[in-house]
Design a protein around this motif. Structure first.
Motif, PDB file in Angstrom:
ATOM      1  N   MET A 166      10.338   7.066   3.374  1.00 62.81           N
ATOM      2  CA  MET A 166       8.949   6.847   3.800  1.00 62.81           C
ATOM      3  C   MET A 166       8.586   5.370   3.950  1.00 62.81           C
ATOM      4  N   LEU A 167       9.555   4.469   3.774  1.00 60.46           N
ATOM      5  CA  LEU A 167       9.241   3.040   3.762  1.00 60.46           C
ATOM      6  C   LEU A 167       8.578   2.557   5.052  1.00 60.46           C
ATOM      7  N   GLY A 168       8.874   3.192   6.153  1.00 63.32           N
ATOM      8  CA  GLY A 168       8.262   2.788   7.415  1.00 63.32           C
ATOM      9  C   GLY A 168       6.760   2.998   7.461  1.00 63.32           C
ATOM     10  N   ASP A 226       0.862  -1.185   0.000  1.00 62.26           N
ATOM     11  CA  ASP A 226       0.000   0.000   0.000  1.00 62.26           C
ATOM     12  C   ASP A 226       0.901   1.238   0.000  1.00 62.26           C
ATOM     13  N   SER A 227       1.683   1.373  -1.079  1.00 63.96           N
ATOM     14  CA  SER A 227       2.746   2.382  -1.151  1.00 63.96           C
ATOM     15  C   SER A 227       2.419   3.562  -2.047  1.00 63.96           C
ATOM     16  N   ARG A 273      13.509  11.386  -6.201  1.00 62.31           N
ATOM     17  CA  ARG A 273      12.218  10.772  -5.864  1.00 62.31           C
ATOM     18  C   ARG A 273      12.432   9.460  -5.128  1.00 62.31           C
ATOM     19  N   GLU A 274      13.382   8.651  -5.605  1.00 60.03           N
ATOM     20  CA  GLU A 274      13.664   7.366  -4.953  1.00 60.03           C
ATOM     21  C   GLU A 274      14.201   7.588  -3.536  1.00 60.03           C
ATOM     22  N   GLU A 275      15.085   8.548  -3.369  1.00 57.71           N
ATOM     23  CA  GLU A 275      15.635   8.856  -2.045  1.00 57.71           C
ATOM     24  C   GLU A 275      14.517   9.236  -1.068  1.00 57.71           C
ATOM     25  N   THR A 293      10.912  -5.618   0.987  1.00 60.95           N
ATOM     26  CA  THR A 293      11.662  -5.839   2.218  1.00 60.95           C
ATOM     27  C   THR A 293      10.963  -5.151   3.388  1.00 60.95           C
ATOM     28  N   ALA A 294      10.465  -3.938   3.158  1.00 59.44           N
ATOM     29  CA  ALA A 294       9.804  -3.170   4.219  1.00 59.44           C
ATOM     30  C   ALA A 294       8.570  -3.883   4.768  1.00 59.44           C
ATOM     31  N   VAL A 295       7.883  -4.654   3.919  1.00 61.82           N
ATOM     32  CA  VAL A 295       6.681  -5.367   4.382  1.00 61.82           C
ATOM     33  C   VAL A 295       6.956  -6.847   4.640  1.00 61.82           C
TER      34      VAL A 295
END
Length: 196
Positions: free
Chosen positions: A87-89, A23-24, A80-82, A126-128
């Motif tokens: 915000m991955l958390g 849900d990114s 944008r990627e940085e 990886t974050a999820v």
């Protein structure tokens, strides 16, 4: 809520990533707005969702044309990627899709087919906690014709060794659904965040 699937005996599942597994999309939109804003660009939310599935390079190039700008594509993409990585958390798996992953993992092979870069897809999964569920990742660097062209989905099926007609695609965008249909695959449409 378990996402409904079309009837059929599928031998592989192919998933888009952003907005489908993770849900990114809201985080991606915030990252886009911040990065583009540094160069005077904008990306209205309705256009952002309409262009879901397009590559970062295509988006920046078209925004330059539409807005009369000369934003440096590589620099804006990297920024944008940085910002997205920061915000991955805040991202989580998409309910309904996660249940299908958990129920079918180990029974049939899975692949991701995304218009995002491998760096972004790997970071999101990886974050999820789901990166290890996928036998193959097909990312923006791996094919030349983005969705709605079927190239990415056909490559995913080939990497899994499964006939395209035996694959089920999970997708949240019109471009992705069109790509799945052009590949001869059935699909399950993942609702947008405001529809869940």
């Amino acid at each position: 809520m378990l996402l409904p699937l079309p009837d059929g005996d599928f031998k592989a599942y192919l998933f888009d990533c952003d907005g489908t597994i993770t849900d990114s999309m809201p985080a991606h939109h915030r990252a886009w707005l911040a990065a583009l804003g540094e160069w005077g660009g904008d990306f209205p939310e309705d256009l952002f969702y309409a262009w879901g599935g397009r590559t970062v390079v295509d988006v920046i190039t078209d925004l330059n044309t539409r807005q009369g700008l000369t934003m440096p594509v590589a620099e804006v993409a990297a920024r944008r990627e940085e910002l997205f990585q920061e915000m991955l958390g805040s991202i989580s798996p998409v309910p309904g899709v996660l249940e299908h992953i958990e129920a079918s993992y180990g029974r049939i092979p899975f692949a991701v087919v995304s218009g995002s870069t491998r760096e972004s897809v790997t970071a999101s999964l990886t974050a999820v906690g789901l990166l290890d569920r996928f036998e193959a990742l097909v990312c923006a660097e791996d094919y030349t014709r983005p969705k709605p062209d079927p190239e990415g989905y056909l490559l995913g099926a080939r990497l899994l060794g499964v006939d395209p007609r035996d694959c089920l695609v999970f997708e949240d965008t019109d471009l992705g659904v069109a790509a799945a249909e052009a590949a001869g695959m059935r699909y399950s449409r993942v609702p947008a965040p405001w529809e869940r």
